[in-house]
Design an enzyme around this catalytic site. Sequence first.
Site, short mmCIF file in Angstrom:
data_model
loop_
_atom_site.label_atom_id
_atom_site.label_comp_id
_atom_site.label_asym_id
_atom_site.label_seq_id
_atom_site.Cartn_x
_atom_site.Cartn_y
_atom_site.Cartn_z
N SER A 63 -77.91 -46.73 -34.92
CA SER A 63 -78.27 -48.08 -35.48
C SER A 63 -79.81 -48.47 -35.08
O SER A 63 -80.41 -47.66 -35.25
CB SER A 63 -77.25 -49.13 -35.02
N HIS A 68 -78.11 -47.11 -39.59
CA HIS A 68 -78.28 -48.28 -40.20
C HIS A 68 -79.84 -48.66 -40.60
O HIS A 68 -80.86 -48.77 -39.60
CB HIS A 68 -77.90 -49.49 -39.47
N ASP A 119 -70.46 -50.81 -34.92
CA ASP A 119 -69.86 -50.06 -35.95
C ASP A 119 -69.99 -48.61 -35.29
O ASP A 119 -70.91 -48.06 -35.03
CB ASP A 119 -70.87 -50.37 -37.11
#
Length: 287
Positions: A14, A41, A133
Amino acid sequence: MEETAPCVVVVGASAGGVKALMTLVEGLPEDLDAAVCAVVHLQAEVESRLAQIVSRAGPLPAIQASGGEHLTTGHVYVAPPDHHLVVRDRRVLVVRGPHENGLRPSIDVLFRSAARAYGRRTVAVVLSGTRDDGVAGASAVGDRGGCVFVQDPDDAEFASLPIHTVVHDRPDRVLPLAQLAPAIAAEVRRLSDAADVSENGGGEMTNIEVAYADGVTEAQRESVETALRTAISALQERARLNDRLAERVGKAGAAKSRRRFEEIAEESRSQAETIHSLLAGPDGSDG
């Protein structure tokens, strides 16, 4: 001729993930006997140049998956913006399904699908990032017998995602970014060697094989001892990491998290001592 990948490396990141991914792929070998799938991400509305960046960073060619490509050895497949990356039947799919964890693409979606498709021949890698996540997906990989590597939180630009993964999944290895690529390459080689043995095994033993049976048994014993010593080192490494994390979150006033890290550290030390006792001889020495 390009070969279908016998195993898969799935990478999730991320915040701070592009830089971490570049460093990771730079260290991967050109002859890696696995496909690499990556979710980072990024902003959904911006055209991604991640595939070009990854291709320039290391020896493995990278493409932005469009859906349906065969997973081939020595190739990197990155998720397009606003789409999940899914592994299925030795192919990579691009799916615009519901957001998961408020995100699309989702690391969890990639990791879970790889675990289902490749089982124990899956290597999951969690890099720098925020939120959580990827944590559930890493657990799914571990549950199917796969291997989970996590970037050392002290080494990550953003430590939240690595910390969450360490707490909830208890990964196989927690390493600084510079050490992850060699560790991944070694695990892929181990998986490839195991596959070769499985494919070539069976049948009757030759006279030579019978003659050297004792030698093979000795070699197997040494191999087991080496594996146990490696496990001890990994557990001691995990204990040290959790001690550092306990100290870090304790200074931040997170008492519950500090106790959790202290428990994991103590459990890891206890497991290491148990294995060491198995290696020790009757006199308490281990040779």
